[in-house]
Design an enzyme around this catalytic site. Structure first.
Site, PDB file in Angstrom:
ATOM      1  N   CYS A 113      -0.390  73.025 -45.950  1.00  0.00           N
ATOM      2  CA  CYS A 113       0.241  72.406 -47.131  1.00  0.00           C
ATOM      3  C   CYS A 113      -0.654  72.480 -48.364  1.00  0.00           C
ATOM      4  O   CYS A 113      -0.197  72.253 -49.482  1.00  0.00           O
ATOM      5  CB  CYS A 113       0.616  70.956 -46.846  1.00  0.00           C
ATOM      6  SG  CYS A 113       1.792  70.793 -45.505  1.00  0.00           S
ATOM      7  N   HIS A 239       1.569  67.295 -53.664  1.00  0.00           N
ATOM      8  CA  HIS A 239       2.237  68.009 -52.567  1.00  0.00           C
ATOM      9  C   HIS A 239       3.425  67.176 -52.104  1.00  0.00           C
ATOM     10  O   HIS A 239       3.329  65.966 -51.896  1.00  0.00           O
ATOM     11  CB  HIS A 239       1.254  68.227 -51.405  1.00  0.00           C
ATOM     12  CG  HIS A 239       1.942  68.637 -50.155  1.00  0.00           C
ATOM     13  ND1 HIS A 239       2.825  69.678 -50.118  1.00  0.00           N
ATOM     14  CD2 HIS A 239       1.902  68.115 -48.899  1.00  0.00           C
ATOM     15  CE1 HIS A 239       3.299  69.795 -48.889  1.00  0.00           C
ATOM     16  NE2 HIS A 239       2.753  68.864 -48.138  1.00  0.00           N
ATOM     17  N   ASN A 269       9.555  68.873 -47.068  1.00  0.00           N
ATOM     18  CA  ASN A 269       8.192  69.410 -47.129  1.00  0.00           C
ATOM     19  C   ASN A 269       8.230  70.914 -46.860  1.00  0.00           C
ATOM     20  O   ASN A 269       8.492  71.336 -45.735  1.00  0.00           O
ATOM     21  CB  ASN A 269       7.339  68.687 -46.079  1.00  0.00           C
ATOM     22  CG  ASN A 269       5.875  69.102 -46.126  1.00  0.00           C
ATOM     23  OD1 ASN A 269       5.525  70.084 -46.767  1.00  0.00           O
ATOM     24  ND2 ASN A 269       5.038  68.346 -45.443  1.00  0.00           N
TER      25      ASN A 269
HETATM   26  N1  ACO Z   1      14.556  58.661 -36.828  1.00  0.00           N
HETATM   27  C1  ACO Z   1      14.478  57.438 -36.291  1.00  0.00           C
HETATM   28  N2  ACO Z   1      13.370  56.958 -35.714  1.00  0.00           N
HETATM   29  C2  ACO Z   1      12.289  57.766 -35.699  1.00  0.00           C
HETATM   30  C3  ACO Z   1      12.301  59.048 -36.231  1.00  0.00           C
HETATM   31  C4  ACO Z   1      13.503  59.500 -36.818  1.00  0.00           C
HETATM   32  N3  ACO Z   1      13.622  60.727 -37.374  1.00  0.00           N
HETATM   33  N4  ACO Z   1      11.083  59.601 -36.066  1.00  0.00           N
HETATM   34  C5  ACO Z   1      10.323  58.689 -35.451  1.00  0.00           C
HETATM   35  N5  ACO Z   1      11.061  57.582 -35.212  1.00  0.00           N
HETATM   36  C6  ACO Z   1      10.623  56.365 -34.546  1.00  0.00           C
HETATM   37  C7  ACO Z   1       9.470  56.581 -33.614  1.00  0.00           C
HETATM   38  O1  ACO Z   1       9.907  57.024 -32.353  1.00  0.00           O
HETATM   39  C8  ACO Z   1       8.864  55.205 -33.545  1.00  0.00           C
HETATM   40  O2  ACO Z   1       9.642  54.428 -32.656  1.00  0.00           O
HETATM   41  P1  ACO Z   1       8.940  53.361 -31.675  1.00  0.00           P
HETATM   42  O3  ACO Z   1       8.255  52.371 -32.589  1.00  0.00           O
HETATM   43  O4  ACO Z   1      10.085  52.800 -30.916  1.00  0.00           O
HETATM   44  O5  ACO Z   1       7.960  54.133 -30.861  1.00  0.00           O
HETATM   45  C9  ACO Z   1       9.101  54.673 -34.934  1.00  0.00           C
HETATM   46  O6  ACO Z   1      10.148  55.455 -35.522  1.00  0.00           O
HETATM   47  C10 ACO Z   1       7.875  54.795 -35.824  1.00  0.00           C
HETATM   48  O7  ACO Z   1       8.224  54.077 -36.946  1.00  0.00           O
HETATM   49  P2  ACO Z   1       7.158  53.729 -38.002  1.00  0.00           P
HETATM   50  O8  ACO Z   1       5.890  53.268 -37.388  1.00  0.00           O
HETATM   51  O9  ACO Z   1       7.776  52.824 -39.004  1.00  0.00           O
HETATM   52  O10 ACO Z   1       6.916  55.137 -38.649  1.00  0.00           O
HETATM   53  P3  ACO Z   1       5.999  55.391 -39.850  1.00  0.00           P
HETATM   54  O11 ACO Z   1       6.157  54.331 -40.883  1.00  0.00           O
HETATM   55  O12 ACO Z   1       4.619  55.726 -39.376  1.00  0.00           O
HETATM   56  O13 ACO Z   1       6.634  56.703 -40.448  1.00  0.00           O
HETATM   57  C11 ACO Z   1       6.208  59.002 -40.679  1.00  0.00           C
HETATM   58  C12 ACO Z   1       6.569  57.888 -39.715  1.00  0.00           C
HETATM   59  C13 ACO Z   1       7.309  59.160 -41.708  1.00  0.00           C
HETATM   60  C14 ACO Z   1       6.092  60.312 -39.903  1.00  0.00           C
HETATM   61  C15 ACO Z   1       4.860  58.634 -41.383  1.00  0.00           C
HETATM   62  O14 ACO Z   1       3.881  58.372 -40.424  1.00  0.00           O
HETATM   63  C16 ACO Z   1       4.392  59.714 -42.297  1.00  0.00           C
HETATM   64  O15 ACO Z   1       4.960  59.954 -43.338  1.00  0.00           O
HETATM   65  N6  ACO Z   1       3.306  60.410 -41.945  1.00  0.00           N
HETATM   66  C17 ACO Z   1       2.853  61.547 -42.706  1.00  0.00           C
HETATM   67  C18 ACO Z   1       3.451  62.738 -42.078  1.00  0.00           C
HETATM   68  C19 ACO Z   1       3.695  63.895 -42.974  1.00  0.00           C
HETATM   69  O16 ACO Z   1       4.059  63.778 -44.128  1.00  0.00           O
HETATM   70  N7  ACO Z   1       3.519  65.061 -42.410  1.00  0.00           N
HETATM   71  C20 ACO Z   1       3.818  66.258 -43.102  1.00  0.00           C
HETATM   72  C21 ACO Z   1       2.754  67.223 -42.993  1.00  0.00           C
HETATM   73  S1  ACO Z   1       1.236  66.659 -43.703  1.00  0.00           S
HETATM   74  C22 ACO Z   1       1.438  66.743 -45.272  1.00  0.00           C
HETATM   75  O17 ACO Z   1       2.173  67.565 -45.738  1.00  0.00           O
HETATM   76  C23 ACO Z   1       0.760  65.771 -46.122  1.00  0.00           C
END
Ligand code: ACO
Length: 312
Positions: A113, A239, A269
């Site tokens: 990224c 980004h 993304n």
């Molecule tokens: N729909 C519904 N539920 C989901 C989904 C979905 N698509 N994906 C995950 N969940 C669930 C998980 O299974 C988990 O459930 P559980 O608690 O029963 O185990 C729960 O949601 C997790 O929820 P949160 O803890 O509220 O999730 P969080 O607030 O951490 O958000 C996210 C997750 C969006 C991935 C966040 O961690 C994030 O944005 N991380 C950065 C990731 C990113 O941007 N990566 C891209 C590449 S890196 C870059 O480009 C910068």
């Protein structure tokens, strides 16, 4: 030795995939995706559409926009992490597609990224050293090659697309790519990486935590180095990974939200294409105007991060 931006182009695949479509195929909701990421839709390339196709389409538009031909370019740099072939590079294939006849050098940069910031860093170095005169910089990704539809935690985050920018040497040192900084920490490998079977392994919360530390750090470094403050910057194009990461970075840098360019809601993304695509798109829609100062922080797998300062 300075440079200036003389052309831009973007390409997005025709197919738009909304959050509602994900609701129909996996256990997720529009509400979850929107509140956690800000993403409402993304573009998915067709099965036979390649990174080279998308990169070439954006490059053609950038050449048209600049009013020049491929033979006026003397270097192509492509930021991509999702090429269909290990060799030759996407850059060389794009040169072939566009009918280059002058044996121009072309290569790819793999910075995930942060790829387009690494590419801008290379372009700046080539201008500073006086080696090249007119550089086409492309960011192109087919993230859907890595998207595993059985993994709801990553499938909803990514999209496909490409953007291209053309810079040429100029006497002004305060236009085009003014400054860049790039960094990496291989110790952060476990946060986010590809797997040998072409999937995405991601520790979401840890990736989030590092992104909101590293992007503001890189942005601060660039502003300090250039002797400017947030007030001097017209636009910040972070980004485009996640709206919560973007707003958190803006708050840490004391940037008002109306200075932040957001495309993640429509493009999701697109990794190494994200910033280039966002800038080209903003020009097309008259949002960013020629002469404005743009700050570009990015963060991605590696871990890699960095920032660029560009007068467009
Ligand atoms: N729909 C519904 N539920 C989901 C989904 C979905 N698509 N994906 C995950 N969940 C669930 C998980 O299974 C988990 O459930 P559980 O608690 O029963 O185990 C729960 O949601 C997790 O929820 P949160 O803890 O509220 O999730 P969080 O607030 O951490 O958000 C996210 C997750 C969006 C991935 C966040 O961690 C994030 O944005 N991380 C950065 C990731 C990113 O941007 N990566 C891209 C590449 S890196 C870059 O480009 C910068």
């Amino acid at each position: 030795m300075g440079n200036r931006l003389i052309g831009y182009g973007s390409y997005l695949p025709e197919r738009i995939v909304t959050n509602a479509e994900f609701e129909r195929i996996m256990d997720t909701t529009d509400e979850w995706i929107t509140t956690r990421t800000g993403i409402k839709q993304r573009h998915f390339a067709s099965a036979d559409e390649t990174v080279v196709d998308m990169a070439s389409a954006a490059a053609r538009r950038a050449l048209e926009n600049a009013g020049i031909s491929i033979d006026d370019i003397d270097l192509i740099i492509v930021a991509t992490t999702t090429p269909e072939l290990d060799f030759p590079s996407v850059g060389v294939q794009v040169a072939g597609r566009l009918g280059a006849t002058n044996n121009i050098p072309a290569f790819d940069v793999r910075g995930a990224c942060t790829g387009y910031i690494y590419a801008l860093h290379c372009a700046r170095a080539f201008f500073t050293s006086g080696i090249h005169n007119r550089i086409m910089l492309i960011g192109a990704e087919k993230m859907t090659r890595f998207v595993d539809m059985s993994d709801r935690s990553t499938a909803v985050l990514f999209g496909d697309g490409a953007g291209a920018l053309i810079f040429e040497r100029s006497t002004s040192s305060y236009s085009g790519i003014i400054d860049t900084v790039v960094m990496s920490d291989g110790g952060g490998f476990g946060c986010l990486h590809g797997t040998p079977d072409h999937r995405i392994s991601m520790n979401g919360p840890e990736t989030y935590r590092r992104a909101v530390l590293c992007m503001p750090d890189a942005a601060r470094y660039i502003m300090q180095h250039a002797g400017i403050t947030a007030e001097n910057v017209d636009w910040i194009i972070p980004h485009q990974a996640n709206l919560r990461i973007i707003t958190s970075c803006a708050e840490k840098l004391c940037f008002p939200l109306d200075k932040i360019l957001v495309t993640v809601d429509r493009h999701a993304n697109t990794s190494g294409a994200s910033g280039v695509l966002a800038l080209a798109h903003a020009f097309d829609n008259g949002i960013i105007k020629p002469g404005q100062l743009v700050l570009y922080p990015a963060f991605g797998s590696g871990l890699t991060w960095g920032a660029a300062l560009i007068r467009v």
